[in-house]
Design a protein around this motif. Structure first.
Motif, PDB file in Angstrom:
ATOM      1  N   UNK B  95      61.026  12.135  59.265  1.00  0.00           N
ATOM      2  CA  UNK B  95      59.737  12.313  59.936  1.00  0.00           C
ATOM      3  C   UNK B  95      59.547  11.303  61.057  1.00  0.00           C
ATOM      4  N   UNK B  98      57.680  11.936  64.201  1.00  0.00           N
ATOM      5  CA  UNK B  98      56.221  12.033  64.228  1.00  0.00           C
ATOM      6  C   UNK B  98      55.594  10.967  65.125  1.00  0.00           C
ATOM      7  N   UNK B  99      56.262   9.825  65.242  1.00  0.00           N
ATOM      8  CA  UNK B  99      55.715   8.748  66.073  1.00  0.00           C
ATOM      9  C   UNK B  99      55.580   9.222  67.516  1.00  0.00           C
ATOM     10  N   UNK B 101      55.274  12.468  68.292  1.00  0.00           N
ATOM     11  CA  UNK B 101      54.415  13.647  68.351  1.00  0.00           C
ATOM     12  C   UNK B 101      52.932  13.291  68.263  1.00  0.00           C
ATOM     13  N   UNK B 102      52.583  12.425  67.323  1.00  0.00           N
ATOM     14  CA  UNK B 102      51.177  12.034  67.207  1.00  0.00           C
ATOM     15  C   UNK B 102      51.062  10.518  67.239  1.00  0.00           C
ATOM     16  N   UNK B 104      49.596   7.087  67.337  1.00  0.00           N
ATOM     17  CA  UNK B 104      48.240   6.652  67.008  1.00  0.00           C
ATOM     18  C   UNK B 104      48.086   5.287  67.657  1.00  0.00           C
ATOM     19  N   UNK B 106      46.127   2.882  68.150  1.00  0.00           N
ATOM     20  CA  UNK B 106      45.612   1.597  67.678  1.00  0.00           C
ATOM     21  C   UNK B 106      46.701   0.843  66.928  1.00  0.00           C
ATOM     22  N   UNK B 107      47.810   1.510  66.652  1.00  0.00           N
ATOM     23  CA  UNK B 107      48.891   0.859  65.925  1.00  0.00           C
ATOM     24  C   UNK B 107      49.886   0.233  66.888  1.00  0.00           C
ATOM     25  N   UNK B 108      50.364  -0.941  66.517  1.00  0.00           N
ATOM     26  CA  UNK B 108      51.313  -1.615  67.393  1.00  0.00           C
ATOM     27  C   UNK B 108      52.656  -0.899  67.416  1.00  0.00           C
ATOM     28  N   UNK B 109      52.976  -0.133  66.370  1.00  0.00           N
ATOM     29  CA  UNK B 109      54.275   0.526  66.375  1.00  0.00           C
ATOM     30  C   UNK B 109      54.247   1.812  67.199  1.00  0.00           C
ATOM     31  N   UNK B 110      53.046   2.386  67.389  1.00  0.00           N
ATOM     32  CA  UNK B 110      52.956   3.722  67.987  1.00  0.00           C
ATOM     33  C   UNK B 110      53.587   3.787  69.364  1.00  0.00           C
TER      34      UNK B 110
END
Ligand code: SF4
Ligand code: SF4
Lengths: 257, 431
Positions: B95, B98-99, B101-102, B104, B106-110
Motif C-alpha cells: 500500500x 497510497x502516500x 495517491x492521498x 495527507x 499535515x504529516x511530515x512523511x506525506x
C-alpha cells in the motif's frame, strides 16, 4: 509581453484556479458523513472505583477481536503502589487482562518484587485507553490520512488504507496505539464506535462491575457525565502535550502519566 | 507444532527485538527499528554525495572535478536505496503507493514522495547534461562501426535513446549544457538539504518523544548527512582508483589498453589531490555537525526539564558506550584527529572516512533506537536486540540481513549505472 498584460493574465489564471479550489472545500466528506454533529463523545474514569479486576480489558479484547494472548491491548489497567519509604512501583502485566490476582509487582525481564503489606502507603488502579484527543497528534502525522477524527469526536483508523508505517504509534504520547497482530495495521480504541452509534454502551463500560468507566455526550449539558465533568474535580493525562484529551479522570494522582 | 504456529502469528510487531524493563506501557515496543536507522543514513549519503558534486558544478571548485562526477553518479545509484528501508519497514508495503495517491499534508512523511521524485528528476537531468556528449559520441562511434555484434547493437539502441534526440555537440551547445547543469546543481543543493532536513523533521516533530523533539534535529541531520556523504564518496573514490591503478598496471580492462590510458602515476596524483581537498570539506562539516549535537546535549542537561531524569539515565548510563565511546569517540574524535593532525596521507584519510561513516551510522542509531529506549511512562526502559538470524519475514526485514541488503544495493546499482554513465571519463567527452 507588456507588464499590464502580464498582470492581467496572472489575475485571470489565479481567478480560474480558485474556482475548482473552492469547489473542493464545498464538499467535506466528514461533514456529509458525520452521524450527528451535536454529539461529542467523552469518557469518564473514576479511579476511586477501580479495583483492578480487568473485566474491561477482557471485554474489550473479546468485543474488538484483539487476540487474547497477544501482548497488545486497546485498554489496560495500571497498578500504582507507594511504599512508606517513599518508593513507587507501577506495573500492568498483560495490560491486566486477567486482573490483579497477585500481590507481587512485575518488574519486567521476568523479575518480580514482593512488597510487605505493612510497608504499603497507598495503592490504586488507573484504567487507560485512547483519549480521543481534540487535537490528536496521531491523525496529524498519518501520511495517507488513514487515521482521522470523526465529527462526533472519535479517532478512528481506516484498516483498508493504513500502510503500517507506525508514525501514529510514535506520535501518540499515551502509547494507546499498536499494530494489530493479525491485520498488520495500526489499531487502537474506537470507543466501540460500532456500539455507541447504535445507542449501546461500549464493551468496557458495559463490563465494569463498579461503574469506574462511563461515557457520555459532552455537548449535552444534561448528560449525567457532562454534569460530573463540570462539577467534579477532574483531570486529564499529560496535559502538557496540548492534545486536549477527551478522557477525564476523577481522583487522578499527579504521578500518573 | 500448531501451538507454535499460533504463537508465531500472535507475535506482536516489535516483540521479537524488544526487551522491557521496569514499567513499560503494554503497547510500547521498539516499533521503529534498524530500517528506520538505515533510512536517514541512506538519505544522508544521497544528499551528502550530491552536495559534494555541486561544489564543483556550482562553485567551480575545479580541483574536485573528478570526484564530483563520481559523486553525482554515485548519488544517483544511492537514490532508489533511500526509499528501500522505508518500504521494507512498512507493515503493508503494497500500500506504499497510497502516500502518492492521498498525501495527507499535515504529516511530515506525506511530502516524501514529492520531494524525493523532484530530487530524483534534478539528479537525472544533471547527469544527462553532464553525459550528453558522451552519449552522442558513443552512439556515433557505434553507428559507424561495421558489422556490430548483438551486444553492440543493444548498446547503440540504449545510447541512442539516452541522447533523447539531442545530437548537437557543437561548442555552443555544450556551453549551454554546462550552464544548464550549473543551474540544476544550484537548485539541487537546497532540494538535497530539504530532502534530508526533512528526514530530521520527521523525528524532530514527534512531540511525544522527549529525545527527538528539538528544532535542531533537521539541521543536525543535514550536517551529518553531508559528513557521511562526503566520507562515502572519498572512500569509494579511493577504492575505485586503487582498482583502476591495479587494472592499469596489468592492462586488464579495455580502457587500460588504449594508448592514451592514464598511467599509474597520473592516477595516483589525481587521487592524492582530490582526496586531500575533499577531506578539508569533510572536516568543516564535521565541526558543524559535532557542534550542533553537543549543543543539543548541553542544552538538555542545562535546562533539565522533566524528561531529563530518564534521558540522563539513557544517555549517560545505559547507552554510554554507544554514544560517547562509539559515536563521539571512535566515530568523531579519532577520525577528526587523524585528518586534522599534520602529515595527513591518503591512507590515513581513507581509514578516517570509514570511521566517520561508522560514527554517523551510530548517531542515527542512537537517535532512532535511543529515542525508544525509555518508556513514555518515564519509569521503564526498552532494550533493542537486533535480530541476526531471521526466523520469519519480519525478522529478516527488520534484522541484520535486511540492513545488509539495503547497504549492498547501491553498489550493485552503481556497477550497472557505471556501464552507461562512466564515472571516470576522458576530459573531452564530458564536463
Ligand atoms: S490518545 Fe493517542 S491515539 Fe488516542 S487520540 Fe490521543 S494521540 Fe491519538
Ligand atoms: S500506521 Fe497507518 S494509521 Fe498510523 S500513521 Fe501509518 S498509515 Fe497512518
Amino acid at each position: 509581453m507588456e507588464r499590464r498584460e502580464f498582470l492581467k493574465s496572472c489575475i485571470m489564471v489565479i481567478a480560474g484556479a480558485s474556482v475548482p479550489l473552492s469547489a473542493l472545500t464545498l464538499i467535506d466528506p466528514r461533514k456529509v458523513l458525520a452521524a450527528n454533529p451535536d454529539i461529542q463523545w467523552a469518557f469518564l474514569v473514576d479511579t476511586n472505583k477501580c479495583v483492578g479486576c480487568g473485566f474491561c480489558v477482557m471485554a474489550c479484547k473479546t468485543e474488538n477481536d484483539i487476540p487474547l494472548d497477544a501482548n497488545v491491548t486497546r485498554t489496560w489497567v495500571e497498578r500504582y503502589v507507594y511504599t512508606k519509604d517513599d518508593r513507587r512501583y507501577v506495573d500492568s502485566p498483560k495490560g491486566a487482562l486477567n486482573g490483579y490476582t497477585e500481590s507481587r509487582i512485575d518488574l519486567g525481564k521476568g523479575e518480580f518484587k514482593e512488597i510487605d503489606p505493612k510497608n504499603v502507603g497507598k495503592a490504586f488502579f488507573v484504567p487507560k485507553l485512547c483519549n480521543h484527543c481534540t487535537t490528536p497528534p496521531c491523525t496529524q502525522v498519518c501520511p495517507v490520512g488513514a487515521t482521522y477524527k470523526t465529527d462526533d469526536g472519535v479517532v478512528l483508523v481506516d484498516r483498508k488504507w493504513c500502510i503500517g508505517c507506525g508514525y501514529c504509534i510514535m506520535a501518540c504520547p499515551y502509547a494507546a496505539r499498536f499494530f494489530h497482530p493479525l491485520l498488520h495495521v495500526a489499531d487502537k480504541c474506537t470507543f466501540c464506535y460500532h456500539r455507541i452509534t447504535k445507542g449501546l454502551d461500549s464493551a468496557c463500560v458495559n463490563a465494569c462491575p463498579f461503574g469506574a468507566r462511563r461515557m457520555g455526550n459532552i455537548h449535552n449539558i444534561n448528560d449525567p457525565i457532562t454534569q460530573l465533568i463540570m462539577n467534579e474535580r477532574v483531570g486529564v493525562l499529560k496535559d502538557e502535550f496540548g492534545t486536549k484529551p477527551q478522557a477525564f479522570y476523577i481522583g487522578l494522582a499527579q504521578e500518573v502519566r | 507444532m500448531v501451538e507454535q504456529l499460533a504463537q508465531k502469528v500472535l507475535e506482536v510487531h516489535g516483540e521479537a527485538w524488544t526487551i522491557k524493563e521496569l514499567f513499560v506501557l503494554p503497547n510500547e515496543y521498539i516499533y521503529w527499528s534498524i530500517q528506520i536507522v538505515m533510512y536517514p543514513f541512506m538519505t544522508g549519503l544521497v544528499a551528502g554525495a550530491f552536495v559534494l558534486s555541486s561544489l564543483y558544478h556550482v562553485f567551480g571548485v575545479e580541483k574536485l572535478k573528478e570526484i564530483a562526477r563520481f559523486s553525482l553518479v554515485f548519488s544517483f545509484a544511492l537514490l532508489p536505496v533511500a526509499m528501500m528501508p522505508l518500504l521494507m519497514h512498512l507493515q503493508q508495503p503494497f500500500r506504499g503507493i497510497n502516500v502518492m495517491m492521498t498525501p495527507h499534508f499535515t504529516s511530515a512523511i506525506a511530502a516524501f514522495g514529492i520531494v524525493f521524485s523532484t530530487y530524483g528528476c534534478i539528479v537525472a537531468t544533471e547527469l544527462w547534461l553532464v553525459y550528453r556528449k558522451h552519449f552522442v559520441l558513443t552512439a556515433q562511434a557505434l553507428n559507424a562501426q561495421q558489422n556490430r555484434s548483438a551486444v553492440d547493437n543493444f548498446r547503440l539502441l540504449i545510447f541512442t535513446c539516452l541522447t533523447l534526440g539531442a545530437w548537437d555537440i557543437s561548442h555552443e551547445a555544450i556551453e549551454k549544457d554546462h550552464h544548464a547543469c550549473k543551474i540544476m546543481a544550484g537548485i539541487g543543493i537546497p532540494v538535497a538539504c530539504f530532502l534530508h532536513g526533512y528526514a530530521g523533521f520527521i523525528f524532530g516533530s514527534v512531540k511525544a518523544n522527549a529525545l527527538w523533539m528539538t528544532p535542531l534535529m533537521p539541521v543536525i541531520f543535514i550536517c551529518s548527512a553531508v559528513v557521511s556523504g562526503v566520507a562515502l564518496c572519498i572512500l569509494c573514490y579511493v577504492i575505485v582508483q586503487e582498482f583502476r591503478k591495479f587494472m592499469a598496471k596489468r592492462k586488464m580492462a579495455r580502457w587500460a589498453k588504449d594508448v592514451d590510458a592514464p598511467t599509474v602515476e597520473e592516477l595516483e596524483g589525481a587521487k592524492h589531490m582530490e582526496v586531500m581537498l575533499a577531506s578539508n570539506y569533510l572536516l568543516y562539516f564535521m565541526i558543524a555537525a559535532i557542534t550542533l549535537e553537543i549543543l543539543d546535549l548541553i542544552f538538555r542537561g542545562y535546562t533539565q526539564v522533566k524528561s531529563w531524569d530518564i534521558l540522563r539515565e539513557v544517555i549517560m548510563e545505559r547507552d554510554f558506550t554507544k554514544i560517547f565511546i562509539l559515536q563521539y569517540g571512535l566515530g568523531n574524535l579519532v577520525p577528526f584527529l587523524m585528518m586534522a593532525l599534520p602529515g595527513r596521507t591518503v591512507r590515513r584519510t581513507t581509514i578516517a572516512t570509514v570511521l566517520v561513516l561508522f560514527g554517523v551510522f551510530m548517531m542515527r542509531y542512537n537517535v532512532v533506537i535511543g529515542g525508544q529506549a525509555f518508556s513514555l511512562s518515564f519509569a521503564g526502559f526498552m532494550d533493542y536486540h537486533l535480530p541476526i538470524i531471521p526466523h520469519s519475514i519480519e525478522t529478516y526485514k527488520e534484522g541484520l540481513l535486511g540492513a545488509l541488503t539495503v547497504i549492498t544495493t547501491p553498489f550493485v546499482l552503481f556497477f550497472v549505472i557505471n556501464k552507461f554513465l562512466p564515472a571516470f571519463l576522458k576530459e573531452d567527452s564530458s564536463h
